[in-house]
Design an enzyme around this catalytic site. Structure first.
Site, short mmCIF file in Angstrom:
data_model
loop_
_atom_site.label_atom_id
_atom_site.label_comp_id
_atom_site.label_asym_id
_atom_site.label_seq_id
_atom_site.Cartn_x
_atom_site.Cartn_y
_atom_site.Cartn_z
N HIS A 1 -35.60 -44.95 65.60
CA HIS A 1 -35.74 -43.75 66.42
C HIS A 1 -37.11 -43.16 66.09
O HIS A 1 -37.57 -43.27 64.94
CB HIS A 1 -34.73 -42.67 66.05
CG HIS A 1 -33.29 -43.02 66.23
ND1 HIS A 1 -32.57 -43.68 65.29
CD2 HIS A 1 -32.44 -42.75 67.25
CE1 HIS A 1 -31.32 -43.81 65.71
NE2 HIS A 1 -31.21 -43.26 66.90
N MET B 1 -36.88 -52.95 68.70
CA MET B 1 -36.32 -51.95 69.63
C MET B 1 -36.69 -50.54 69.18
O MET B 1 -36.63 -50.22 68.01
CB MET B 1 -34.80 -52.13 69.69
CG MET B 1 -34.04 -51.13 70.53
SD MET B 1 -33.57 -49.63 69.62
CE MET B 1 -31.96 -50.11 68.98
N GLU C 1 -21.80 -51.12 72.11
CA GLU C 1 -21.55 -51.08 70.67
C GLU C 1 -20.08 -51.35 70.38
O GLU C 1 -19.20 -50.72 70.98
CB GLU C 1 -21.97 -49.72 70.08
CG GLU C 1 -21.57 -49.62 68.61
CD GLU C 1 -22.16 -48.45 67.87
OE1 GLU C 1 -23.35 -48.14 68.07
OE2 GLU C 1 -21.42 -47.84 67.07
N HIS D 1 -17.97 -48.24 69.58
CA HIS D 1 -17.77 -47.27 70.65
C HIS D 1 -16.69 -47.72 71.63
O HIS D 1 -15.84 -46.94 72.04
CB HIS D 1 -19.08 -47.00 71.36
CG HIS D 1 -20.13 -46.42 70.45
ND1 HIS D 1 -21.40 -46.17 70.86
CD2 HIS D 1 -20.08 -46.06 69.14
CE1 HIS D 1 -22.10 -45.66 69.84
NE2 HIS D 1 -21.32 -45.61 68.79
N ASP E 1 -25.19 -53.56 69.86
CA ASP E 1 -24.99 -52.89 68.57
C ASP E 1 -23.74 -53.47 67.93
O ASP E 1 -22.60 -53.17 68.33
CB ASP E 1 -24.84 -51.37 68.75
CG ASP E 1 -26.19 -50.67 68.86
OD1 ASP E 1 -27.23 -51.36 68.84
OD2 ASP E 1 -26.20 -49.43 68.96
N ASP F 1 -16.26 -42.51 64.75
CA ASP F 1 -17.19 -43.64 64.80
C ASP F 1 -17.49 -44.12 63.38
O ASP F 1 -18.23 -43.49 62.64
CB ASP F 1 -18.48 -43.15 65.47
CG ASP F 1 -19.48 -44.26 65.71
OD1 ASP F 1 -19.06 -45.41 65.88
OD2 ASP F 1 -20.68 -43.95 65.75
N ASP G 1 -25.80 -52.05 64.04
CA ASP G 1 -25.84 -50.58 64.02
C ASP G 1 -24.68 -50.11 63.16
O ASP G 1 -23.68 -49.60 63.66
CB ASP G 1 -25.75 -50.00 65.43
CG ASP G 1 -25.99 -48.50 65.43
OD1 ASP G 1 -26.45 -47.98 64.39
OD2 ASP G 1 -25.72 -47.85 66.45
#
Ligand code: GCO
Ligand code: MN
Ligand code: MN
Length: 382
Positions: free
Chosen positions: A53, A87, A216, A219, A244, A254, A286
């Protein structure tokens, strides 16, 4: 045999191995790690690439000259180690300005700031050589349903993605977007709650070819769905731009657990879809180490993600070479595709003269045996 190689394309985010073990009930249990040290650590354990990020690397309040200094130091670490930058993504959830959304905020100034921040994160990703940009709208949602117009949220989100595509085209960047869904957390409900929602949005964008999904494991599992089914659909549609990988117990917060630590069978079928389906993008983990771990535990966590993937990949090979299993699959016509076109076969030609509805209804499929063979294979008995 289970040593990761560059062609396995294993990647980690700075925020994954750099996760410090904070949760809503307790403070950090690990010290921060310098992004440069993370790059060296990932290279040492055999990862192929790193993701970030904007604010994992550059603090939100950094001046342009501080930013450039940080970025060149990071680039040097990439050059020294040969680790790829893969990424980029943007933090549109951490700063208090995003407490009620970014692209879907009711406040036009906040929507503009979110787009401006994303543009700068895209520049950073492009500068580092990244070709994939992930958008995860962590704060795009509601607790108070009266506060948002959910149809307007779709329009605002679409407009933001269209804007960003135009920016990438204008700049001549070789970059695609991957949209990541999550049903809830940190919001009570998040818009575009599952990957299927994004797959439906994409054809309505101005540049659908530039936009895919980043599903993901955790998720979709939070939503009680089969992860490998949605991954298969995205792959079949040419929309699996990123993934992910992690693990998750159904119905929980999560968890972002180490890959395959919880659902071995589902993870096996996921790896099968990716490997047999010809996915050639990055395998991004992730996930993060348990809060109980120190830096050694973090390394074990990261090595474990890659090792488990490679073990399951080996199991996929074994499954595909197992004569008994393959014979059953062939008899079941699992992979056969007989096209059924209206122009060739009219409704009165659909059924053979000896077609027997009751006989088909009474026939056993043998799935108990097949499923046990999978269990035996995965547990190493076979
Ligand atoms: C989460 C999300 C994030 C995103 C990341 C990339 O639940 O925290 O999965 O880790 O993947 O922000 O945009
Ligand atoms: Mn994610
Ligand atoms: Mn997650």
């Amino acid at each position: 045999m289970y040593t990761p190689k560059p062609e396995d394309k294993f990647t980690f985010g700075l925020w994954t191995v750099g996760n410090r073990g904070r949760d809503p009930f307790g403070a950090e249990t690990r010290p921060p790690i310098d992004p440069v040290d993370i790059v060296h650590m990932l290279a040492d354990i055999g990862a192929w690439g790193v993701n970030l990020h904007d604010n994992d690397l550059v603090p939100i309040d950094a001046t342009p000259s501080e930013r450039n200094q940080i970025v060149s130091r990071f680039k040097k670490a990439l050059e020294e180690t040969g680790l790829q930058f893969v990424m980029g993504t943007v933090t549109l959830f951490f700063d208090p300005i995003f407490k009620d959304g970014a692209f879907t905020s009711n406040v036009p100034e906040i929507r503009r700031y979110a787009i401006r921040k994303t543009v700068e994160a895209i520049d950073l990703a492009a500068e580092l050589g990244g070709k994939i940009f992930v958008l995860w709208g962590g704060r795009e949602g509601t607790e108070v349903n009266a506060s948002k117009n959910p149809m307007e949220a779709v329009k605002r989100f679409r407009e933001a993605v269209n804007y960003l595509c135009e920016y990438v085209i204008d700049k001549g960047y070789d970059m695609k977007f991957a949209l990541e869904a999550k049903p809830n957390e940190p919001r009570g409900d998040i818009f575009f709650s599952t990957t299927g929602a994004y797959l439906a949005l994409i054809p309505t964008l101005d540049h659908p070819e530039m936009v895919g999904v980043n599903p993901e494991f955790a998720h979709e599992t939070m939503a009680g769905l089969s992860f490998h089914h949605i991954v298969a659909q995205a792959l079949e549609m040419g929309k699996l731009f990123h993934i992910d990988l992690n693990d998750q117990k159904i119905g929980r917060y999560d968890q972002d657990l180490r890959f395959a630590s919880e659902n071995i069978k589902e993870s096996f079928f996921l790896v099968k879809v990716l490997e047999d389906g010809g996915y050639d993008g990055p395998r991004h983990f992730d996930a993060h180490a348990y809060r109980t771990e120190d830096i050694e535990g973090v390394k074990e966590f990261a090595k474990g993600c890659m090792r488990s993937y490679l073990i399951l990949k080996e199991k996929v090979k074994q499954f595909n070479e197992d004569k008994e299993i393959q014979q059953i699959l062939a008899e079941l016509k699992v992979d056969s595709h007989e096209p059924l076109l209206y122009k060739d076969i009219k409704p009165d030609q659909l059924l053979a003269p000896d077609f027997d509805r009751k006989a088909w209804g009474a026939k056993g499929y043998g799935y108990e045996r097949l499923d046990q063979l999978v269990f035996d294979l995965l547990t190493g008995v076979r």
